[in-house]
Design a protein around this motif. Structure first.
Motif, short mmCIF file in Angstrom:
data_model
loop_
_atom_site.label_atom_id
_atom_site.label_comp_id
_atom_site.label_asym_id
_atom_site.label_seq_id
_atom_site.Cartn_x
_atom_site.Cartn_y
_atom_site.Cartn_z
N CYS A 283 29.62 -1.59 -15.84
CA CYS A 283 30.93 -1.47 -16.50
C CYS A 283 31.85 -0.55 -15.70
O CYS A 283 31.56 0.63 -15.54
CB CYS A 283 30.75 -0.95 -17.93
SG CYS A 283 32.32 -0.80 -18.80
N CYS A 286 33.57 2.33 -18.16
CA CYS A 286 32.86 3.56 -18.54
C CYS A 286 31.95 4.05 -17.41
O CYS A 286 31.23 5.04 -17.58
CB CYS A 286 32.05 3.35 -19.82
SG CYS A 286 30.73 2.15 -19.61
N GLY A 290 28.18 3.40 -20.88
CA GLY A 290 28.27 2.85 -22.23
C GLY A 290 29.14 3.70 -23.15
O GLY A 290 29.32 3.37 -24.32
N CYS A 297 31.84 2.60 -25.55
CA CYS A 297 32.68 1.75 -24.69
C CYS A 297 32.63 0.34 -25.25
O CYS A 297 31.57 -0.29 -25.27
CB CYS A 297 32.17 1.80 -23.25
SG CYS A 297 33.13 0.73 -22.15
N CYS A 300 31.95 -3.14 -22.76
CA CYS A 300 30.57 -3.45 -22.37
C CYS A 300 29.63 -3.35 -23.57
O CYS A 300 28.41 -3.43 -23.41
CB CYS A 300 30.11 -2.53 -21.24
SG CYS A 300 29.94 -0.80 -21.72
ZN LIG Z 1 31.55 0.29 -20.54
#
Ligand SMILES: [Zn+2]
Length: 369
Positions: A283, A286, A290, A297, A300
């Motif tokens: 991702c 972030c 996460g 986040c 994702c």
């Molecule tokens: Zn993310």
């Protein structure tokens, strides 16, 4: 009423002054009717022409018949009048715009500001992705949006009644019952038919990317639209391996999302590739954690990974359809991939509603100018 030069009976200075005053006033009155270049010439001739102009008439009607004792005085007055009439006629003409001046552009006026449009965020994203593959030596291929069942499904290894057809809610054109299945027209559900169309025309090796609109029978909501955009890629040559696929896509994702993104391939299924995979990128919002600060986040779903495309090695049974053009499954191999442009644009610009792209709201679009 047009001015006429009167005959004089009285040649006294007072009578002359009166006649001169009337004559000069008539110049101003008659100049009002001057509109164009032809009027101007007629106006000038009427007053100044040597043959029968008003000044010539003044000479004939005022100076010539003047009695001897008044001649000197009248002569001086008429001479002075000539200069006055010439000046007044020219001054009146100078106030009339000329044809050339009327059509000329006044460069001192402020200009008209024409707002220059900007690339739509979807087109910009599409061009960014195509640009990455162009740099790798890929060329761009395009094909029809209205496709036949043959190119959209059959030649891509979806036989009639194949269960994978059900996952693509296809929009067929109406009133085609009399046609055979493979000839029936539909709105293409993916850009993949262009792979077959290109392989029919070009012998291997090929490296192409295929951007374009596709349609599926999805009601519009924040993440679905009956019309959306895909980019597919296809590379066919001798000895192309899954390693080439991974290396190419890993490079492309770093070029698109930043050099520190990681890629991950997870097994999947597509009828036209074998083996098939879904590719995830770490991702880029972030950074793979996460979390954004203390918040989860969302893009994702807190996993640190975003699914970005489907890919795989071209199924040899697809090459069977274009075998005659040099795509002999025993000799060549290839990989293919496909991604949704709209979703990538949403991630890139941090949007949570796909519909914003298609509503044509200038206030939204202006932010991308
Ligand atoms: Zn993310």
């Amino acid at each position: 009423m047009a001015y006429t030069v009167p005959k004089l009976k009285d040649f006294s200075p007072a009578a002359l002054d009166k006649a001169v005053e009337k004559l000069l006033a008539a110049i101003g009155d008659e100049s009002d009717a001057v509109r164009n270049d032809a009027d101007k010439k007629a106006f000038r001739d009427r007053w100044l022409a040597r043959k029968d102009g008003i000044l010539t008439q003044v000479n004939d009607l005022w100076l010539k018949p003047a009695p001897k004792e008044a001649k000197r005085e009248v002569g001086q007055r008429v001479n002075k009048l000539k200069a006055e009439v010439e000046a007044k006629v020219e001054a009146a003409l100078a106030q009339k715009p000329s044809a050339a001046a009327e059509s000329a552009i006044d460069i001192s006026l402020p200009g008209i500001r024409r707002p220059i449009g900007a690339e739509h965020p979807i087109i910009r994203t599409q061009n960014d992705i195509v640009g990455v593959f162009k740099n790798l030596g890929y060329s761009v291929a395009e094909g029809p949006v209205i496709e036949t069942d043959y190119y959209n499904f059959e030649a891509l290894n979806f036989p009639p009644n194949h269960p994978a057809r059900d996952t693509q809610d296809t929009l067929f054109l109406a009133n085609q019952e009399s046609k055979s299945r493979r000839e029936q027209l539909l709105l293409r559900t993916h850009t993949s038919p262009v792979q077959i169309r290109t392989m029919e025309k070009m012998k291997p090796p090929i490296r192409i990317v295929i951007p374009g609109k596709v349609h599926r029978n999805d009601p519009p909501d924040a993440s679905h639209s009956p019309m959306f955009h895909q980019i597919e890629g296809l590379a066919v040559d001798t000895n192309i391996t899954f390693g080439d696929l991974k290396g190419t896509l890993d490079h492309a994702m770093k070029a698109l999302f930043g050099s520190d993104v990681k890629t991950s391939f997870r097994p999947s299924f597509f009828p036209f590739t074998e083996p098939s995979a879904e590719m995830f990128v770490s991702c880029f919002i972030c950074g793979g954690s996460g979390k954004r600060g203390s918040d989860p986040c969302r893009p994702c779903k807190q996993t640190g990974w975003i699914e970005i495309l489907g890919c795989g090695m071209v199924d040899p049974s697809v090459f069977e359809f274009v075998k005659g053009n040099g795509y002999e499954p025993e000799k060549i191999s290839g990989f293919a991939f496909g991604m949704g442009v709209d979703r990538i644009a949403m991630l890139k610009y941090g949007l949570d509603d796909l519909q914003l792209f298609f509503q044509g709201d200038v206030r939204f679009l202006e932010q991308f100018g």
